[in-house]
Design a protein around this motif. Structure first.
Motif, PDB file in Angstrom:
ATOM      1  N   SER E  41       0.830  -1.209   0.000  1.00 57.24           N
ATOM      2  CA  SER E  41       0.000   0.000   0.000  1.00 57.24           C
ATOM      3  C   SER E  41       0.857   1.247   0.000  1.00 57.24           C
ATOM      4  O   SER E  41       0.603   2.197  -0.748  1.00 57.24           O
ATOM      5  N   ASP E 169      -5.365  -0.686  -4.886  1.00 58.15           N
ATOM      6  CA  ASP E 169      -4.803  -1.219  -3.643  1.00 58.15           C
ATOM      7  C   ASP E 169      -5.736  -2.267  -3.055  1.00 58.15           C
ATOM      8  O   ASP E 169      -6.710  -1.953  -2.403  1.00 58.15           O
ATOM      9  N   GLU E 170      -5.411  -3.508  -3.290  1.00 63.08           N
ATOM     10  CA  GLU E 170      -6.245  -4.632  -2.856  1.00 63.08           C
ATOM     11  C   GLU E 170      -7.708  -4.392  -3.214  1.00 63.08           C
ATOM     12  O   GLU E 170      -8.578  -4.357  -2.334  1.00 63.08           O
TER      13      GLU E 170
HETATM   14 MG   LIG Z   1      -2.191  -2.432   2.276  1.00 58.72          MG
END
Ligand SMILES: [Mg+2]
Ligand SMILES: Nc1ncnc2c1ncn2[C@@H]1O[C@H](COP(=O)(O)OP(=O)(O)OP(=O)(O)O)[C@@H](O)[C@H]1O
Ligand SMILES: Nc1ncnc2c1ncn2[C@@H]1O[C@H](COP(=O)(O)OP(=O)(O)OP(=O)(O)O)[C@@H](O)[C@H]1O
Ligand SMILES: [Mg+2]
Lengths: 273, 282, 438, 292, 273
Positions: E41, E169-170
């Motif tokens: 991240s 991000d994910e």
């Molecule tokens: Mg993360």
């Protein structure tokens, strides 16, 4: 000793319990089974007088329980202890206090507000907890206990009431198989050792078959089966649950040993439908 | 110099709305005379009117002598006294009356020793200023310090409250104003007692007079100094001639039968101002 | 089962635990009880019980739902006067008088229940009281002469200057100057129309459907006009006063909210551009809040004079502090996620606040503002009483003069309705705005 | 790069959504604009009416805002040596004000507690009377303290008791409402558990409900105490004793006694700030302690 | 086109991203995998300039992105859209408004304050939503949507920015397998159809393997793997995640078809450790 006469409960247009008549001559361990919504909980709650019956009567040792009011009604409730699926303890209070709540009916409101309980009661509460194997938990808060332990606290509270009868509404439904067995063993032991009547709503056949002397099957508010556990065949179960031919008992079993057992299909049943 | 509106402040003694109503006629005459909108304001207490005059938000008011003194002491340049009410007998004074309940057995200031004594509003002349000076002169040992001679000294908030408090027995004795003419059983000819009697609030048989002050000069009608001269002149003339012009209106404005108003100047109140200075300081 | 030893220790332990719990269970009520005992004496409750004047309570209660009609004879001129509540504006017009008064030379007042008062020739009066007898009274100059015995019941007060008789049917007072009879009736007299109005005493059906009563005006218009301008109850002024009170609350609350919102950004840890300024802003919030509306009212009264603006400003100043605090707390609790989402698109700082922050805090702020609007209506009543405006002033003055209890009752009912209305309105708005606001 | 070429559904479908959304946006803008307009109009006209009905104008007054405080402060500063003595002199009045607030909060909270339980669905002793108890609370909340206080002063005479009763009544109504909102969210299982043992209503509430809601109730109670200190000062101002009474008198006297006014103001301000800080700290701990 | 040069981020004593150097020549779909706390991240946030780098540089088509400030930095952010695990939408605003936030950088502050956008933008927003199959949801509030729909709104917002690059991000970590697949399919399609570069942090190997052209493995802030998806063997995965021998991929799989697939253990990997 307990006679249920055409007991009926309606919620608006729905009839939750429909003219149930039952007779119990002597203290026994009784299991009530039935699908969700069959009226099991409503039936027990009427017996405890948590809910008022719409029609019909409950007669216990000659007294018409349904007609009791106020103090007399609370007196009856204290003689007929109730155990709930969600335990219904006071989570922020310690275990002993929760058990002592079983004596509330006998104590003045004021005294209980100030936490004044006779020492003898406190000792008895611990003895009961000890009998159920959780004396060590006595000073802890109820919410800190595992589900099985909480349910045993609830049983201890029930025993503290020194009741003639214990009503248990799906006492093991929120428990894992391991704890379920401990709780059911406790109830059975209480029945056998103290000779108290126990009526338990159960949602699994094998539990009923294993622990009860008499099994009552309900469907749509009516009693559709009343017999010995060995009369409870898969066919009867299908009727009770209104299930199709693919009904298999093991799907709902909670017994740790079920997987190893064979359903005894030979038994005969007395079905009312 | 022009004004946009003219604002008259009215002091307590009556229901706020009654006060505004009593002045409604004067409001009309003023609008007519000055040619600007006239507004009436009835603040909750003496201090409200004083603050209004000092802050320039009120142009004219009928003050008590002590309230005038308070205004003058805070700002000598704030207001001019112009007129004073004339009583039916031609005097321009009234009295502060001390009284108690008959059944308390109190008949004089001596018997008030150790008892609770009540003033009205701190800005009232007869309800506080004059008695606080003259009562201690009535006896060697009398002071107005709470707990010294009197058991306690309290402010009830106003003449009406004092009368009710004494009648109720909340306090043992108190002071209020009256013209001290006519009969005690009627609550005299005019004053707070008379109003209470007329309203059926008290039974004068149950009350007894225990003290009476020297004559107190009636409070002045004041105009703000900063007003244009012609406005001041017009208003003085208007009020001065009110009695002749409209007797009912004069009755309403003066809160009773009078001979009308007559001119007055600052010197009339010098003694009250000195008294106030002595009592409150500054 | 565990062995007896451990069970016994468990028992003693738990017993000790319960002793401790009992102690605390008793401790708190005991402290409170002790405090109440102290208050009992500090507030002089025993003395209060003695001083409490239940007669006053009765007067108040009965006066608030009833009215009295005065029959007065001036003992020097012999003139009779009839008026509601003894007020000039309640005077019966010349030639009219209540139906329960009769006779020309000898005016007879029938108070009901066989209580009769007769105004005889000159200054003499006769009062018939069943079960007591006939009271005769006459005045000579200041002196009142009666046939009353030395010992009189407590509902009669006699001196040689004044006689007062209070019966359940009415009250009579006699002094040298005048003889007065009060006759009590339930209800608020002249509530709709005063005597001057032609609509006084007319049935509602006649006003609504009948012929023109006043040839000048249509009935309904006239009735509304006369009701609106009723000199006794002054409905017009009362409605204005209520409007003024609500206006103070409205201006004060929303004004404060508008000022507080940008300041709250400066006072919130997450958004303050300068930390020192944040500290300063916070202290300012604390200060204006701490000074309290009461003191602001007094301070502002000098500058702005009496009136609703002063009241509104007092509420505004205090609530700017309160809102500032609440808003900046709300701002500190906003979620970072949304802000970051907006930020990641390259939004400018103002846009970040607009879309990342405002939508999150608006529901909180609105519901707070509306809540304060309701509670400020109540404050505005009190502030009005101090600063001279609105229904609060009318109410406190009516109470302080302590005679017009029916007006007090009228005002109280209106105030309660006003506050409940504001409560209802703010509740409704809250529910609506929060559901669909952006 | 074009997003549209790759559109999944048929274009007419998208067009419908677009136009209906545009219509919606238009409508929303209209409503939003109207609301804003009405609000602005209300504010402006309200301001103008208030300005018109006020004795002094807003703009003229603004320049004079500092006059009065300046007078008070300068006199207080001149006589600053007397200040400690004055603080001591008025301390008993302060204690009275705090006592009024404390007693009325205690009594009001107790009454509010009972009222809230009586008017909460699922807990009420007499479920049919819930509406009645709610209305009672509404009225208790709606009557301003000053009304009750002034009426009671007439009956009971001056002093702290009328103020105390007045504030207690209002507190009962206000807390009752907040309490019942909390109680509505309480878990009913323990209550039912207790009911099944034959517990009385009092026992069910005390043992089953109170432990659950206590932290929230305490927190609201503290907030109310803070509000009540202000209320009791204000009631003093209209004749109910305590610090407000002293403040009004010293303000009424004007110059010469402004040092007293300043001393009383200091006491009042200090007290309000003190309890404000105390209660907000304690309240935070209560509700946070609840979370863990 | 994008070059990362010894990019480093330290939080106090911790190094979240440790001298990461990477080169991307052409738009591709890139997956970054790594255990929690590996720095994925933080890396993406530095690229978007939500977080400032401690050291190192990011160079995009010759510009030093790390050095941009104020307006230029916001301009860069608008060209490099970001999608978050928690969607980071404004929940109380409607879907179209959320998508329109993608244009904030281009519009004047004043106009946007009043929520005023050009009609053309609104139409385009709805077209993008349609492309992602959620045009019907346009007038609803974002909070009323399911997780998968919300994430697609977030993607629509990203597309609205018309970015050169999409950072995700994910994006599927809070979604159920079904929605995860829809979202990943959308991202892939955008990459393929529009030719935009997509960098996605992923927490499951099979997703990376299935959708990405190139997979980067991070551990403790460093790049420990960089290769084709087929090089990602169980052994490599163990290194990336620092897992023991009992590591089994299916435990973390979100792929709907995982249960039916065999891990292709034959692939070779290029591991750095
Ligand atoms: Mg993360
Ligand atoms: N308080 C209530 N109000 C209205 N309907 C109710 C209420 N309690 C129960 N019912 C209805 O009565 C019927 C019987 O419910 P009951 O809870 O007794 O069933 P049950 O056999 O205990 O089922 P379960 O296994 O789900 O607990 C159901 O249809 C239920 O919806
Ligand atoms: N704002 C911050 N302040 C301090 N430390 C931080 C901050 N943000 C991240 N970290 C630390 O940096 C390291 C890398 O965090 P990062 O969020 O980039 O990991 P990740 O690979 O995304 O993990 P996850 O899968 O949990 O999201 C972690 O040790 C984390 O604790
Ligand atoms: Mg059930």
């Amino acid at each position: 000793m307990l006679e249920i006469d055409a007991l009926t409960k309606r919620f608006g247009p729905n009839t939750a319990v429909d003219a149930v008549s039952l007779t119990f001559d002597k203290p026994a361990m009784i299991g009530i089974i039935g699908a969700s919504g069959a009226g099991k909980s409503t039936f027990l709650r009427m017996v405890n007088r948590l809910t008022d019956a719409t029609e019909g009567r409950i007669i216990f040792e000659g007294t018409d329980v349904t007609a009791l009011k106020g103090k007399a009604r609370r007196g009856w409730q204290s003689r007929c202890a109730m155990i709930f699926q969600q335990f219904n303890l006071v989570p922020r209070m310690d275990v002993v206090s929760n058990v002592l709540h079983g004596t509330l009916n006998r104590r003045s409101t004021l005294a209980t507000m100030f936490n004044v309980y006779p020492e003898a009661d406190i000792h008895r509460a611990i003895e009961i907890l000890d009998r159920l194997g959780i004396a060590e938990q006595a000073p802890k808060r109820a919410e800190a206990l595992s589900g099985g332990q909480q349910q045993r606290v609830a049983i201890a509270r029930a025993l503290m009431q020194d009741p003639a009868m214990i009503l248990a509404d799906e006492p093991i439904a929120s428990l894992d198989p391991m704890n379920a067995q401990i709780v059911m063993d406790s109830l059975r032991r209480i029945h056998e050792e103290d000779g108290r009547m126990v009526i338990a709503n159960l949602h699994t056949l094998d539990t009923a078959r294993r622990y009860c002397d008499r099994v009552i099957g309900m469907r749509h508010g009516r009693v559709v089966f009343d017999g010995r556990p060995d009369q409870l065949t898969v066919g009867v179960a299908r009727d009770i649950y209104g299930a199709g031919a693919d009904f298999s008992e093991s799907a709902t079993s909670t017994d740790l040993e079920t997987l190893d057992r064979q359903p005894d299909a030979a038994a005969t049943a007395k079905a009312f439908v | 110099q022009e004004i946009e509106e003219f604002r008259i402040g009215i002091l307590g003694g009556e229901n706020a709305q009654d006060r505004l109503n009593s002045y409604a006629c004067l409001q009309e005459y003023t609008t007519e005379a000055l040619g600007v909108e006239t507004k009436l304001f009835a603040p909750a207490d003496y201090n409200g009117v004083i603050q209004g005059l000092l802050g320039g938000t009120i142009d004219m008011a009928w003050l008590g002598a002590s309230a005038y003194a308070a205004t003058y002491l805070q700002d000598p340049e704030a207001v001019d006294p112009v007129l004073v009410k004339v009583n039916l007998d031609g005097t321009i004074g009234y009295h502060s009356i001390g009284f108690a309940r008959v059944d308390s057995g109190i008949t004089s200031l001596e018997e008030m020793e150790g008892k609770v004594f009540g003033f009205g509003d701190p800005n009232s002349t007869s309800g506080y200023l004059i008695p606080s000076i003259e009562i201690p002169q009535a006896g060697e040992e009398i002071t107005m310090e709470p707990g010294a001679y009197f058991g306690d000294v309290v402010f009830t908030g106003g003449h009406e409250q004092t009368i009710v408090a004494v009648a109720n027995g909340d306090i043992d004795g108190g002071v209020t104003w009256a013209d001290a003419q006519g009969n005690w059983e009627d609550g005299y000819n005019s004053g707070a007692l008379r109003k209470a009697v007329d309203a059926g609030l008290v039974d004068m048989n149950e009350l007894v007079q225990i003290w009476q002050s020297k004559v107190i000069p009636e409070g002045p009608i004041v105009l703000r100094k900063a007003l244009p001269e012609d406005v001041k002149a017009t208003m003085t003339e208007l009020v001065d001639g009110l009695h002749e012009r409209d007797e009912t209106c004069a009755y309403n404005v003066a809160a009773g039968e009078t001979l009308g108003f007559q001119p007055v100047d600052h010197d009339t109140y010098q003694s009250v101002i000195d008294a106030r200075k002595a009592v409150i300081g500054n | 089962m565990s062995d007896a030893m451990t069970l016994d220790t468990a028992k003693t332990d738990i017993s000790a635990l319960f002793r401790r719990k009992r102690l605390t269970a008793f401790a708190v009520p005991s402290v409170i009880l002790a405090y109440f005992v102290y208050i009992f004496f500090a507030f002089d409750i025993p003395g209060l019980a003695q001083r409490a004047d239940w007669d006053n309570a009765v007067t108040l209660a009965s006066d608030s739902w009833s009215h009295k009609v005065h029959v007065t004879r001036d003992n020097s001129s012999g003139e009779m006067e009839y008026s509601v509540e003894g007020e000039r504006k309640g005077n019966y017009p010349d030639g009219q008088r209540p139906a329960w008064v009769s006779g020309e030379d000898i005016v007879t007042v029938d108070l009901g229940g066989d209580h009769v008062v007769r105004f005889l020739d000159g200054t003499a009066t006769e009062i018939e009281i069943p079960g007591f007898g006939l009271v005769e009274a006459r005045t000579e100059g200041r002196t009142v002469l009666t046939n009353l015995p030395e010992a009189v019941p407590e509902w009669i007060s006699v001196s040689d200057r004044r006689v007062g008789i209070t019966t359940p049917e009415g009250r009579i007072t006699i002094t040298g100057s005048k003889t007065e009879v009060f006759n009590y009736f339930p209800g608020w007299e002249l509530f709709f129309f005063t005597f001057e109005s032609p609509y006084h005493g007319q049935p509602a059906t006649r006003i609504l459907f009948g012929d023109r009563i006043d040839p000048e005006r249509a009935n309904i218009v006239g009735a509304v006009q006369d009701f609106w301008n009723n000199a006794m109850w002054r409905h017009k002024d009362v409605v204005w006063a209520i409007g003024e009170t609500i206006l103070m609350a409205f201006l004060g609350t929303f004004g404060a909210a508008i000022i507080a919102l940008p300041l709250a950004f400066l006072g919130a840890k997450r958004f303050a551009p300068v930390q020192a300024a944040r500290f300063g802003i916070r202290r300012i919030f604390d200060f204006v809040r701490g000074v309290d509306a009461l003191i602001w009212t007094v301070v502002l009264a000098r500058a702005f004079g009496p009136g609703p603006m002063t009241g509104a400003l007092a509420i505004l100043v205090t609530d700017t502090g309160t809102f500032g605090k609440i808003f900046s707390e709300a701002l500190e609790n906003v979620e970072e996620k949304q802000i970051e989402g907006v930020q990641s698109t390259g939004a400018k700082p103002l846009q970040r606040y607009r879309f990342g922050v405002i939508p999150q805090v608006v529901p909180v702020l609105l519901s707070q503002i509306l809540y304060f609007l309701e509670s400020n209506t109540r404050s505005a009543t009190i502030i009005g009483a101090i600063t001279g405006g609105g229904i609060g002033l009318m109410l406190t003055q009516a109470i302080q003069t302590q005679k017009d209890w029916e007006e007090v009752a009228y005002y109280i009912i209106l105030i309660v309705l006003m506050v409940m209305l504001m409560d209802w309105v703010s509740g409704k708005l809250r529910a609506r705005l929060i559901k669909r606001s952006h | 790069m074009s997003d549209t070429t790759l559109s999944r559904a048929d274009p007419s479908h998208v067009a419908t959504i677009q136009s209906s959304y545009m219509a919606e946006v238009q409508r929303r803008r209209l409503y939003g604009g109207l609301t804003l307009l009405i609000f602005v109009l209300l504010m402006v006209s309200g301001f103008m009416i208030a300005d018109d009905r006020n004795a002094g104008g807003f703009w003229e007054g603004l320049s004079q805002v500092g006059d009065y405080p300046a007078e008070v402060l300068s006199e207080a500063w001149e006589k600053r040596a007397d200040l400690p003595g004055l603080l001591v002199k008025y301390f008993p009045a302060l204690i009275e004000t705090i006592n009024i607030a404390a007693v009325s909060t205690l009594i009001g909270a107790a009454a509010g507690l009972v009222l809230s339980l009586l008017s909460t669905r699922g807990l009420a002793r007499w479920p049919r009377l819930i509406g009645l108890f709610r209305r009672i609370m509404d009225i208790m909340r709606a009557v301003p303290e000053i009304v009750i206080a002034l009426v009671l002063i007439f009956v009971l005479g001056g002093g702290p008791v009328p103020a105390m009763i007045a504030i207690a009544i209002h507190t009962a109504g206000a807390l009752g409402k907040l309490f019942s909102e909390v109680a509505e969210n309480a878990d009913l299982k323990p209550v039912e558990g207790l009911a099944s043992t034959g517990a009385t209503w009092g026992q069910r509430m005390w043992l089953g409900v109170i432990p659950q809601v206590a932290p929230n109730y305490l927190s609201y109670g503290l907030l109310r105490f803070e509000i009540n200190i202000r209320a009791s000062a204000i009631l003093g101002f209209v004749g109910a004793g305590g610090l407000g009474y002293e403040l009004r008198n010293s303000m009424a006297w004007g110059p010469g006694r402004f040092d007293e006014a300043a001393a009383i103001f200091l006491l009042l301000f200090g007290t309000i700030v003190f309890f404000d800080q105390l209660s907000s700290r304690y309240r935070n701990r209560l509700t946070e302690g609840d979370r863990t």
